[in-house]
Design a protein around this motif. Sequence first.
Motif, PDB file in Angstrom:
ATOM      1  N   THR A  89       4.448  -0.521  41.283  1.00 49.96           N
ATOM      2  CA  THR A  89       4.245  -1.935  40.992  1.00 49.96           C
ATOM      3  C   THR A  89       5.032  -2.360  39.763  1.00 49.96           C
ATOM      4  O   THR A  89       5.471  -3.500  39.654  1.00 49.96           O
ATOM      5  N   GLY A  91       7.822  -0.706  38.639  1.00 52.47           N
ATOM      6  CA  GLY A  91       9.092  -0.010  38.652  1.00 52.47           C
ATOM      7  C   GLY A  91       8.971   1.359  38.019  1.00 52.47           C
ATOM      8  O   GLY A  91       8.086   2.142  38.364  1.00 52.47           O
ATOM      9  N   THR A 265       5.943   0.267  47.560  1.00 59.17           N
ATOM     10  CA  THR A 265       6.093   0.809  46.221  1.00 59.17           C
ATOM     11  C   THR A 265       6.423   2.300  46.245  1.00 59.17           C
ATOM     12  O   THR A 265       6.935   2.839  45.255  1.00 59.17           O
ATOM     13  N   TYR A 298      10.363  -2.259  47.335  1.00 63.69           N
ATOM     14  CA  TYR A 298       9.218  -3.064  46.891  1.00 63.69           C
ATOM     15  C   TYR A 298       9.481  -4.559  47.068  1.00 63.69           C
ATOM     16  O   TYR A 298      10.419  -5.112  46.518  1.00 63.69           O
ATOM     17  N   GLN A 301       7.606  -8.138  43.870  1.00 68.77           N
ATOM     18  CA  GLN A 301       7.772  -8.011  42.424  1.00 68.77           C
ATOM     19  C   GLN A 301       7.214  -9.235  41.707  1.00 68.77           C
ATOM     20  O   GLN A 301       7.455 -10.378  42.112  1.00 68.77           O
ATOM     21  N   ALA A 306       9.883  -3.942  37.941  1.00 70.63           N
ATOM     22  CA  ALA A 306       9.971  -3.736  39.382  1.00 70.63           C
ATOM     23  C   ALA A 306      11.173  -4.457  39.974  1.00 70.63           C
ATOM     24  O   ALA A 306      11.825  -3.958  40.897  1.00 70.63           O
ATOM     25  N   ALA A 307      11.493  -5.638  39.449  1.00 75.61           N
ATOM     26  CA  ALA A 307      12.625  -6.399  39.976  1.00 75.61           C
ATOM     27  C   ALA A 307      13.939  -5.657  39.760  1.00 75.61           C
ATOM     28  O   ALA A 307      14.842  -5.707  40.610  1.00 75.61           O
TER      29      ALA A 307
END
Length: 323
Positions: A89, A91, A265, A298, A301, A306-307
Motif C-alpha cells: 500500500t 510502496g 499490492t 498496484y 495509490q 506507492a505511486a
Amino acid sequence: MKRIALLGSAAASLATVALVLTACSGSAEPAETEAAGQTRVVESIDGPVEIPAHPQRVVAYWGAAEALLTLEGSPLVGVDAVDNRAPGTFGDDEEAWDRYQELPKVGRTLEPDYEAILALEPDLILFTSPAVYWDKLDIDRLNDIAPTVNLTSREVASIGEWKDDFLEIADIVGLSEQAEGLRADYDARAADIHEEHAAKIDGKRFVAIASWAEGTFWNQTAGSYIAHIPEDAGLSFPDAEPHELSTEELGTLAEYDAIVYSLGTDGKPTPQMQAVLDSELFRALPAVQAGRLIPLHYDAQRNYDAALVALDSLDRALAGMPD
C-alpha cells in the motif's frame, strides 16, 4: 504561564526571575503556548470549519490516513482499519506500513468507532470521503469529540484527485514543504518516463482494464484507478465513464494499440484478472499478439511512495514493449 501585571522596576525584576525559573523547569515556552491556542479555518464538505493552526493529535480516515502515514513527523494518533491495506500500500516505505500496524484503529470510514476516537483525545479528525459516504456518518457526534473536516467536495470517489488532497492534508499539519517535495519527485519521474518512451506513447491508443469479479472486466477510462498514474506519464485513455463488461466483450479492446492491466499490492493479478489474461479472447487481441501489454503495479495509490512504484512498473513495461 500566568500573566503578571508589572508594577515598577522591582516587580519587573521579579517577573524576569519567574520567567527564568519557568524555562528551567521545562514548561512550554510562551511562543509554544501561544501557538497551541491558535486556530485557522479550512473548507470542509459542509462548509468552513475552525481547526487548530498546529494540530497535535490527528485521527484520519482513508485518503487522509494514507497521506499522513507517509509524511514524516505527522501528528497521527489513530487510523481507520482497511481490509485491503497491505505492505505494498505504501510502496517500498516499510516505515509507513509499520506505523499503520502500530497505530490504534478507529473503525472504518463508513463505520467509525466513536468510542475509540474519543479515547485518543484528538484535536482534529480528517476525512477525504465522498458525499455518498459522508452523509451516512454521525457528523455531530464526531464534532463533539474534535473539529472534523472532510476535505473532499466530490459526490463519488475519484481516485485521480488524491494528489491535490495530499497537499491540502500536508498543509493542515504543517508539512507542506515535505509533500511538495514528494509531488515534485513524482512529477519528475513521470516526465522522465515520457521523455524516454515518447515514441511508444505519443499518438498511441491505450486502454486500461481490471477485473474483480469472475466473468467480467472493467474498462478503466481516463482518470480512473488504473489510468490515472500512466496518464501523468503521457499515456492517453478513452474519455468516458469506467464501465463493467462481460469477458465475452473483450473483442471491444481490439481497436487499442496497448493494454494496461492492474496488479495488486503483491505484484500479481487478482485471480479474476488472471482469468481474463488467460482467456482465448484476450490472447487473440492485436495488442496482446504484438506484445504491447503493460502490467501496472498496484491500482489504487493514494500516496507518492506507492505511486512511484507504479511508475517504475510502467517504465519497465514500456522498455520491454515493441515500438
